[in-house]
Design an enzyme around this catalytic site. Structure first.
Site, PDB file in Angstrom:
ATOM      1  N   TYR A   1      -5.037  -0.181   1.180  1.00 13.32           N
ATOM      2  CA  TYR A   1      -4.128  -1.325   1.184  1.00 13.32           C
ATOM      3  C   TYR A   1      -4.125  -2.011  -0.185  1.00 13.32           C
ATOM      4  O   TYR A   1      -3.060  -2.303  -0.743  1.00 13.32           O
ATOM      5  CB  TYR A   1      -4.540  -2.318   2.270  1.00 13.32           C
ATOM      6  CG  TYR A   1      -3.664  -3.545   2.329  1.00 13.32           C
ATOM      7  CD1 TYR A   1      -2.454  -3.515   3.013  1.00 13.32           C
ATOM      8  CD2 TYR A   1      -4.046  -4.728   1.696  1.00 13.32           C
ATOM      9  CE1 TYR A   1      -1.638  -4.645   3.058  1.00 13.32           C
ATOM     10  CE2 TYR A   1      -3.242  -5.854   1.746  1.00 13.32           C
ATOM     11  CZ  TYR A   1      -2.039  -5.808   2.417  1.00 13.32           C
ATOM     12  OH  TYR A   1      -1.232  -6.917   2.455  1.00 13.32           O
TER      13      TYR A   1
ATOM     14  N   SER B   1       0.124  -8.710  -2.702  1.00 11.87           N
ATOM     15  CA  SER B   1      -1.025  -9.334  -2.047  1.00 11.87           C
ATOM     16  C   SER B   1      -2.040  -9.724  -3.109  1.00 11.87           C
ATOM     17  O   SER B   1      -2.122  -9.090  -4.169  1.00 11.87           O
ATOM     18  CB  SER B   1      -1.674  -8.363  -1.055  1.00 11.87           C
ATOM     19  OG  SER B   1      -2.934  -8.839  -0.615  1.00 11.87           O
TER      20      SER B   1
END
Length: 249
Positions: free
Chosen positions: A155, A141
């Site tokens: 995350y 990501s």
């Protein structure tokens, strides 16, 4: 080199299902696994109807059940006669502010996105070393480039770990025979990003997946997708003081 037989984890929805559709359109054979096997069956039926010349194998897999990962990968490889590319895509977006008493959410995110990714990586490398070649793709990501305060802290950390593992492996296999690619998506429409507040930076699933698949096919070492606006935004993100990076969370 054409990677004809492609295994994708977390393929029942979102980016995983999108990549499956894109590769099927290219005539590739697919090994699809996820927890929701009913969705995999529906996707398999859709793909084989649209592209009758391809083979699609599906299997139920919870990547947090680490003992099952090598078993399911081997089962799918057996059905396709081998695997040429493995896309480590399965992940979750749970999270809570650190110290808020919701350890379970942050622990689950680290476990699935990083520890279970490591299990998939180990399994893939063993398979590729045995067969003599392969392409390992890690879906990370853009948030792996910087710590993000608030609910995305765990995350971001999990994806930073995935990107770091990919960088290490690119160095280890710089001369082959295994190719390693790390894809760092920005905000692409999926079930995971449905609750995101940064909708002005969101691209539709088809557009985002098309750029992801293009980078994967080129076997790029690292790719931020979509390139615009995320390549310049990531450069800015790396320079921002931590208190301002919450804007990207």
């Amino acid at each position: 080199m054409t990677r004809q037989r492609i295994l994708i984890t977390g393929a029942s929805s979102g980016l995983g299902a999108g990549m499956a559709r894109a590769f099927a359109a290219k005539g590739r054979d697919l090994a699809l696994c996820a927890r929701r096997v009913d969705r995999l069956d529906e996707l398999s039926a859709e793909l084989t109807q649209r592209h009758p010349n391809i083979t699609v194998a599906v299997a139920a897999l919870d990547v947090d059940d680490h003992d099952q990962v090598p078993k399911v990968f081997a089962e799918l490889a057996g059905q396709l006669g081998g695997i040429d590319r493995i896309i480590v895509n399965a992940g979750i977006g749970k999270g809570a502010q650190l110290g808020s008493g919701k350890l379970w959410a942050n622990k689950a995110t680290i476990e699935t996105n990083l520890v279970s990714a490591l299990v998939q990586i180990e399994t893939a490398l063993e398979m590729f070393n045995k067969s003599g070649s392969g392409h390992l793709v890690l879906i990370s990501s853009v948030l792996g480039n910087k710590g993000v305060p608030g609910v995305k802290a765990a995350y971001a950390a999990s994806k930073a770990g995935v990107s770091s593992l990919g960088e290490s492996l690119r160095g280890e296999y710089a001369s082959g025979p295994i190719k390693v690619t790390v894809i760092e998506p920005g905000y692409i429409e999926s079930e995971m990003t449905a609750k995101s507040k940064t909708t002005m930076l969101m691209v539709d699933n088809e557009t985002g997946v098309r750029q992801m698949v293009s980078a994967i096919e080129r076997e790029t070492g690292r790719a931020i997708v979509p390139a615009w606006p995320w390549v310049p935004l990531v450069a800015v993100l790396r320079l921002l003081p931590p208190r301002f990076t919450t804007l990207f969370g």
